[in-house]
Structure formats: structure tokens, C-alpha cells
Design a protein around this motif. Sequence first.
Motif, short mmCIF file in Angstrom:
data_model
loop_
_atom_site.label_atom_id
_atom_site.label_comp_id
_atom_site.label_asym_id
_atom_site.label_seq_id
_atom_site.Cartn_x
_atom_site.Cartn_y
_atom_site.Cartn_z
N LYS A 12 -5.86 -5.15 1.11
CA LYS A 12 -5.89 -4.99 -0.34
C LYS A 12 -5.96 -3.50 -0.70
O LYS A 12 -5.28 -3.03 -1.61
N LYS A 13 -6.80 -2.75 0.04
CA LYS A 13 -6.90 -1.30 -0.20
C LYS A 13 -5.57 -0.61 0.03
O LYS A 13 -5.21 0.31 -0.70
N THR A 14 -4.82 -1.06 1.04
CA THR A 14 -3.50 -0.49 1.31
C THR A 14 -2.59 -0.68 0.10
O THR A 14 -1.89 0.25 -0.32
N ALA A 15 -2.62 -1.87 -0.50
CA ALA A 15 -1.80 -2.14 -1.69
C ALA A 15 -2.26 -1.27 -2.87
O ALA A 15 -1.44 -0.75 -3.64
N GLU A 16 -3.58 -1.08 -3.01
CA GLU A 16 -4.10 -0.24 -4.10
C GLU A 16 -3.70 1.22 -3.92
O GLU A 16 -3.37 1.91 -4.90
N VAL A 17 -3.73 1.70 -2.68
CA VAL A 17 -3.31 3.08 -2.40
C VAL A 17 -1.84 3.25 -2.78
O VAL A 17 -1.45 4.25 -3.38
N LEU A 18 -1.03 2.25 -2.46
CA LEU A 18 0.39 2.30 -2.82
C LEU A 18 0.55 2.41 -4.34
O LEU A 18 1.34 3.22 -4.83
N GLU A 120 7.38 1.49 2.67
CA GLU A 120 7.46 1.30 4.13
C GLU A 120 6.17 1.74 4.81
O GLU A 120 5.67 1.06 5.71
N GLU A 121 5.62 2.89 4.37
CA GLU A 121 4.36 3.38 4.96
C GLU A 121 3.25 2.35 4.75
O GLU A 121 2.43 2.12 5.64
N SER A 122 3.23 1.73 3.58
CA SER A 122 2.20 0.72 3.29
C SER A 122 2.38 -0.51 4.15
O SER A 122 1.41 -1.09 4.63
N LYS A 123 3.65 -0.93 4.35
CA LYS A 123 3.90 -2.10 5.20
C LYS A 123 3.47 -1.81 6.64
O LYS A 123 2.87 -2.67 7.29
N VAL A 124 3.74 -0.60 7.12
CA VAL A 124 3.31 -0.22 8.47
C VAL A 124 1.78 -0.26 8.55
O VAL A 124 1.22 -0.75 9.54
N GLU A 168 3.34 -8.57 -1.27
CA GLU A 168 2.75 -7.87 -2.40
C GLU A 168 3.19 -6.41 -2.45
O GLU A 168 3.58 -5.90 -3.49
N VAL A 169 3.16 -5.75 -1.29
CA VAL A 169 3.59 -4.34 -1.20
C VAL A 169 5.05 -4.22 -1.62
O VAL A 169 5.41 -3.33 -2.40
N GLU A 170 5.89 -5.14 -1.15
CA GLU A 170 7.31 -5.11 -1.52
C GLU A 170 7.50 -5.29 -3.02
O GLU A 170 8.31 -4.60 -3.65
N SER A 171 6.73 -6.20 -3.63
CA SER A 171 6.90 -6.44 -5.07
C SER A 171 6.41 -5.23 -5.89
O SER A 171 7.00 -4.90 -6.92
#
Length: 183
Positions: A12-18, A120-124, A168-171
Amino acid sequence: MSKYPEIENKMKKTAEVLKTQLASVRAGRANAAVLDQITVDYYGVPTPIQQVASISVPDPRSLMIQPWDGSVLKGIEKAILASDLGINPQNDGRVIRLVFPQLTEERRKELAKQVKKYGEESKVAVRNIRRDAIDKFKKQQKASEITEDDYKDIEKDIQKLTDDYIKEVESIAEAKEKELFEI
């Protein structure tokens, strides 16, 4: 919440950083979030612009920055020029105005590439969280702390979490990309 709150929180934090990163990508309309990453030297301390000035949006294409302390005006101007915003600040001695030009097709494509890169960085990052979690459970299984069936269930659950956060990251990235081309 899932069975694995620690893993889910990291994803979730990764998505928020994005979302934070993408807020600083300028999409042709004035948005104070583009200044979030910019700090100004305020009495020897790097300070976010929002902490030394009020920022307003007088119209859709411009921002107005009004420092509370007039002595920091030049510093704000220098910080904006040194940033990768690509906008020349207009200083009238009391306030700084940032006028956002229409985005060219070329600039939109550059920004779209940047958005894709952040995505891409977030997906990784999400996949790395999955790998670390699965490694941890694999060690537990090898140490006979959990059964092989438990491990397979855990692996399936973590993969489902990973898939959900990748979507979620992709959307998030697709929405920002769409925003770039609709103005």
C-alpha cells in the motif's frame, strides 16, 4: 485487511509513494503539488516551499507563491529555477508567479514516459516485497515451522495480494497518463 497486514501495508505504501511522485508530474494545469519536492534554503536549513509561503491558484494556468518573510523571495526563485520544473518564475518583489504553458505533444510524450517509469519502478517494488515475503515463509517451511501445504496456501495468498497491488499501480499510472493527454 488481509491475513498478512505487514506485507499489505508495504504494498500500500508503494502505491502511495507512486501517487506522490505522480502528483509532482506537471500535467499542464496549475497544481501546487508540483512544488512538493522543491526546498528553499531558509536560514541555512533546506525547507519545503509550503512551510515558508502561501501558495494559491489564481487561475487554471498559474500558481502564486507569497512568502511570509520577504527575505526568502530570492531563495524561492533560485530553488524553482534549479528544479526540473521547466518554468521561469516571475518575481515582482512581493510574490512569485508561475505560469504553466500549454504542454506540447513532445513534452506530453516525455511526461508519459516518466509516468511509465515511475509505474514500472513501483511494480518492481511490489514484486520485491512479494519475493522477500515468500523467501521468509520458505525458510519457515524448510525449518519445519510450517507445513508444505501451508506454504503453498501462503504463496497463493501473497501472489493474489501482489496481483491486486500491481493492478492498482497500473491504474494509478494510467489515470495520470490519461490526464496528460486530455488537456
